[in-house]
Design an enzyme around this catalytic site. Sequence first.
Site, PDB file in Angstrom:
ATOM      1  N   SER A  11       0.865  -1.178   0.000  1.00 54.30           N
ATOM      2  CA  SER A  11       0.000   0.000   0.000  1.00 54.30           C
ATOM      3  C   SER A  11       0.901   1.228   0.000  1.00 54.30           C
ATOM      4  CB  SER A  11      -0.954  -0.009   1.200  1.00 54.30           C
ATOM      5  OG  SER A  11      -0.236  -0.174   2.415  1.00 54.30           O
ATOM      6  N   THR A  44      -2.405  11.782   3.858  1.00 51.68           N
ATOM      7  CA  THR A  44      -2.128  12.355   5.167  1.00 51.68           C
ATOM      8  C   THR A  44      -3.033  13.548   5.452  1.00 51.68           C
ATOM      9  OG1 THR A  44      -0.394  13.828   4.363  1.00 51.68           O
ATOM     10  CG2 THR A  44       0.265  11.624   5.044  1.00 51.68           C
ATOM     11  N   HIS A  72      -6.332  10.212   6.295  1.00 55.31           N
ATOM     12  CA  HIS A  72      -5.948  10.325   7.701  1.00 55.31           C
ATOM     13  C   HIS A  72      -6.952  11.223   8.410  1.00 55.31           C
ATOM     14  CE1 HIS A  72      -1.423   9.141   7.491  1.00 55.31           C
ATOM     15  NE2 HIS A  72      -2.144   8.444   6.628  1.00 55.31           N
ATOM     16  N   LYS A 160      -5.593   1.174  21.568  1.00 53.45           N
ATOM     17  CA  LYS A 160      -6.158   1.623  20.289  1.00 53.45           C
ATOM     18  C   LYS A 160      -6.737   0.455  19.503  1.00 53.45           C
ATOM     19  CE  LYS A 160      -2.343   3.716  18.804  1.00 53.45           C
ATOM     20  NZ  LYS A 160      -1.423   4.544  17.990  1.00 53.45           N
ATOM     21  N   PHE A 211      14.048  14.569   9.362  1.00 54.70           N
ATOM     22  CA  PHE A 211      12.726  14.013   9.616  1.00 54.70           C
ATOM     23  C   PHE A 211      12.794  12.932  10.687  1.00 54.70           C
ATOM     24  CE2 PHE A 211       8.893  11.606   7.839  1.00 54.70           C
ATOM     25  CZ  PHE A 211       7.999  12.431   8.492  1.00 54.70           C
TER      26      PHE A 211
END
Length: 280
Positions: A11, A44, A72, A160, A211
């Site tokens: 994906s 996102t 998202h 979660k 990052f």
Amino acid sequence: MSSQEHPLGISFEFFPPNTDAGREKLIHVRDELAARQPRFFSVTYGAGGSTQARTRDIVRTVSQCGITTAPHLSCIGSEKAQLRDLLAQYREEGVDSLVALRGDMPSGMGSIGELRYANELVEFIRAETGDHFDIAVAAYPESHPQAPNLDKDVENFARKMKAGANMAITQYFFTADAYFNFVEKARALGVEQPIIPGIMPITNYTKLARFSDACGAEIPRWIRKQLEAYGDDSEAIAAFGTDVVSRLCERLLDGGAPGLHFYTLNQAAPVLKIVDNIGG
């Protein structure tokens, strides 16, 4: 999250471009990656009205190729009424998959919102929409940057999953054992859903290092040193990165990972080189 799937269960993730040129480029990238028959695309999300609108717009654009597309959805800084409206809009537009995240507090925003954590967001989505959405959540094999330790982070992750998530997608990493250890700990807490490794191609060392430092993803010393040795030789960096990440993917799949989720940064070529290397 399903479509006519690639045999490896891959994906891809996109981010909403800021320009018309970026959007045109993304359409071409989408088509190149759609040809590999991924399980799904994700898009996102950043808090704030304009970014949210861009996310919805790109979800429509990306999904036009017929691949399941999962936006998202972040709860930090959002009220339940806003989230309720957004869920209704996605349902009306035929969206049936989401990536549910806590998100980060945007600068200048005073309220954290009514939902503080991703497990509360998952519970809210289930209460509002039942089983309409397939829900993915985030996992952090090397621990969330704000977690006190890995065991506590895995406990939060299990919360979660038990709130109603169908699967998890991990933060990227470059050490396979970090993933396998995280999965083992999660299984010990009763998590049975798929935990899909997130994969980041290596194409630019400076950006990757910045990052990674920000999100808590560890770049092993030997990889850092080799990338530093290449200096500004972008071709050498890309070739080395492709080899390193391809071998990581092979080890993950050989070890039982249920698929691979690629952080594309809206580029097709780096990802496709890796997919081709691992038999895709």
